[in-house]
Write a protein that holds these residues in place. Structure first.
Motif, PDB file in Angstrom:
ATOM      1  N   GLU A 196       0.820  -1.206   0.000  1.00  0.00           N
ATOM      2  CA  GLU A 196       0.000   0.000   0.000  1.00  0.00           C
ATOM      3  C   GLU A 196       0.860   1.265   0.000  1.00  0.00           C
ATOM      4  O   GLU A 196       0.568   2.232  -0.718  1.00  0.00           O
ATOM      5  N   ILE A 197       1.919   1.274   0.803  1.00  0.00           N
ATOM      6  CA  ILE A 197       2.817   2.434   0.827  1.00  0.00           C
ATOM      7  C   ILE A 197       3.511   2.593  -0.525  1.00  0.00           C
ATOM      8  O   ILE A 197       3.635   3.711  -1.052  1.00  0.00           O
ATOM      9  N   VAL A 198       3.967   1.482  -1.082  1.00  0.00           N
ATOM     10  CA  VAL A 198       4.616   1.537  -2.397  1.00  0.00           C
ATOM     11  C   VAL A 198       3.658   2.116  -3.439  1.00  0.00           C
ATOM     12  O   VAL A 198       4.033   2.986  -4.245  1.00  0.00           O
ATOM     13  N   ASP A 199       2.419   1.664  -3.442  1.00  0.00           N
ATOM     14  CA  ASP A 199       1.436   2.163  -4.406  1.00  0.00           C
ATOM     15  C   ASP A 199       1.176   3.661  -4.212  1.00  0.00           C
ATOM     16  O   ASP A 199       1.087   4.421  -5.185  1.00  0.00           O
ATOM     17  N   LEU A 200       1.051   4.082  -2.965  1.00  0.00           N
ATOM     18  CA  LEU A 200       0.783   5.495  -2.688  1.00  0.00           C
ATOM     19  C   LEU A 200       1.956   6.375  -3.116  1.00  0.00           C
ATOM     20  O   LEU A 200       1.768   7.460  -3.680  1.00  0.00           O
ATOM     21  N   LEU A 201       3.173   5.923  -2.843  1.00  0.00           N
ATOM     22  CA  LEU A 201       4.351   6.682  -3.262  1.00  0.00           C
ATOM     23  C   LEU A 201       4.458   6.721  -4.785  1.00  0.00           C
ATOM     24  O   LEU A 201       4.768   7.767  -5.368  1.00  0.00           O
ATOM     25  N   ASN A 202       4.202   5.592  -5.430  1.00  0.00           N
ATOM     26  CA  ASN A 202       4.214   5.571  -6.896  1.00  0.00           C
ATOM     27  C   ASN A 202       3.189   6.548  -7.477  1.00  0.00           C
ATOM     28  O   ASN A 202       3.479   7.286  -8.420  1.00  0.00           O
ATOM     29  N   ASP A 203       2.001   6.544  -6.912  1.00  0.00           N
ATOM     30  CA  ASP A 203       0.933   7.419  -7.403  1.00  0.00           C
ATOM     31  C   ASP A 203       1.311   8.898  -7.283  1.00  0.00           C
ATOM     32  O   ASP A 203       0.854   9.722  -8.074  1.00  0.00           O
ATOM     33  N   ALA A 204       2.127   9.214  -6.259  1.00  0.00           N
ATOM     34  CA  ALA A 204       2.526  10.609  -6.027  1.00  0.00           C
ATOM     35  C   ALA A 204       3.792  10.982  -6.796  1.00  0.00           C
ATOM     36  O   ALA A 204       4.288  12.106  -6.664  1.00  0.00           O
ATOM     37  N   GLY A 205       4.320  10.052  -7.594  1.00  0.00           N
ATOM     38  CA  GLY A 205       5.476  10.367  -8.419  1.00  0.00           C
ATOM     39  C   GLY A 205       6.815  10.008  -7.815  1.00  0.00           C
ATOM     40  O   GLY A 205       7.852  10.526  -8.248  1.00  0.00           O
ATOM     41  N   PHE A 206       6.805   9.102  -6.834  1.00  0.00           N
ATOM     42  CA  PHE A 206       8.045   8.690  -6.179  1.00  0.00           C
ATOM     43  C   PHE A 206       8.454   7.285  -6.598  1.00  0.00           C
ATOM     44  O   PHE A 206       7.616   6.435  -6.920  1.00  0.00           O
ATOM     45  N   GLU A 207       9.748   7.045  -6.535  1.00  0.00           N
ATOM     46  CA  GLU A 207      10.306   5.702  -6.650  1.00  0.00           C
ATOM     47  C   GLU A 207      10.569   5.232  -5.220  1.00  0.00           C
ATOM     48  O   GLU A 207      11.462   5.736  -4.546  1.00  0.00           O
ATOM     49  N   PRO A 208       9.775   4.274  -4.701  1.00  0.00           N
ATOM     50  CA  PRO A 208       9.847   3.921  -3.275  1.00  0.00           C
ATOM     51  C   PRO A 208      10.806   2.771  -2.979  1.00  0.00           C
ATOM     52  O   PRO A 208      11.055   1.896  -3.824  1.00  0.00           O
ATOM     53  N   GLU A 209      11.303   2.769  -1.771  1.00  0.00           N
ATOM     54  CA  GLU A 209      12.151   1.685  -1.286  1.00  0.00           C
ATOM     55  C   GLU A 209      11.997   1.593   0.229  1.00  0.00           C
ATOM     56  O   GLU A 209      12.027   2.621   0.918  1.00  0.00           O
TER      57      GLU A 209
END
Length: 240
Positions: A196-209
């Motif tokens: 869920e955090i990965v999806d939210l960060l992706n949606d906001a334009g971030f590359e998450p880790e």
């Protein structure tokens, strides 16, 4: 009462002054380890009392401290008046920071108190304020399978190591009958899975880790690092 009102007062979250001191010292040490350069401009969003912010500011070019609670900001202004590297802002005033001007943004132990819409809006705002090669750090994310008992065990372990075990035990008992418990039952704490955090960060334009360790003492919770996606794309092109 909502979470914002709750934090605009003295609360029983810290079981003693030693607990508060050690907590903020550990968070400051963790944040210092994230600062990319001595000239970096950074924002601690939802900073709380930030007792060791002067130590963080000494390692960067400028430190914005932002908190929604007027009482917290009043104490920050009193504590750090005269420190030219520290700027105190309300959370609303963060919009006035120049876009693409921040090297590092830390949002620690705040996401659990936001609604999903508030969280999404925050991520969009942070994306606007970060430089293309900047980093957003989301700390103390609560996973869905964690229980209050797990948090209590983490606190007691921290207390044992820090020499405030007796006050921690007393404080846990006090918290069980406090406003915090009542609000937690009525309003709840937001919990997110890795996905869920990965999806939210992706949606906001971030590359998450996901980071190897969480900020602070509770390693049952999670920390994520988000970089503007265009920065990763540029790195990939450079490598090619």
């Amino acid at each position: 009462m909502n979470w914002r009102d709750y934090w605009n007062q003295d609360t029983p979250i810290y079981t003693s002054e030693r607990h508060k001191l050690l907590h903020y010292r550990l968070i400051a040490s963790d944040i210092i380890g994230l600062i990319p350069s001595p000239e970096a401009v950074m924002l601690d969003y939802g900073c709380g009392e930030a007792l060791f912010a002067d130590k963080i500011a000494a390692k960067c070019g400028r430190l914005y401290l932002s908190d929604a609670a007027p009482l917290v900001r009043e104490r920050l202004n009193e504590r750090f008046k005269g420190n030219e590297r520290i700027v105190i802002l309300s959370t609303d005033d963060v919009t006035d920071i120049a876009d693409a001007s921040l090297d590092l943004i830390v949002v620690n132990s705040l996401v659990q108190y936001l609604s999903l819409d508030e969280f999404r809006a925050l991520l969009r705002l942070m994306h606007e304020k970060l430089k293309a090669n900047g980093k957003l750090v989301l700390g103390d994310i609560i996973p869905p399978d964690i229980s209050p008992l797990t948090d209590a065990k983490a606190l007691l372990s921290f207390a044992w190591q820090g020499g405030f075990l007796r006050s921690a035990v007393t404080g846990l008992a006090r918290t069980a009958f406090s406003e915090y418990r009542k609000i937690r039952e009525e309003v709840g704490l937001a919990q997110y899975s890795d996905e869920e955090i990965v999806d939210l960060l992706n949606d906001a334009g971030f590359e998450p880790e996901r980071a190897e360790r969480n900020l602070g003492h509770n390693q049952a919770r999670m920390t994520f690092v988000g970089r503007p996606a265009q920065a990763r794309e540029m790195e990939d092109l450079t490598e090619r």
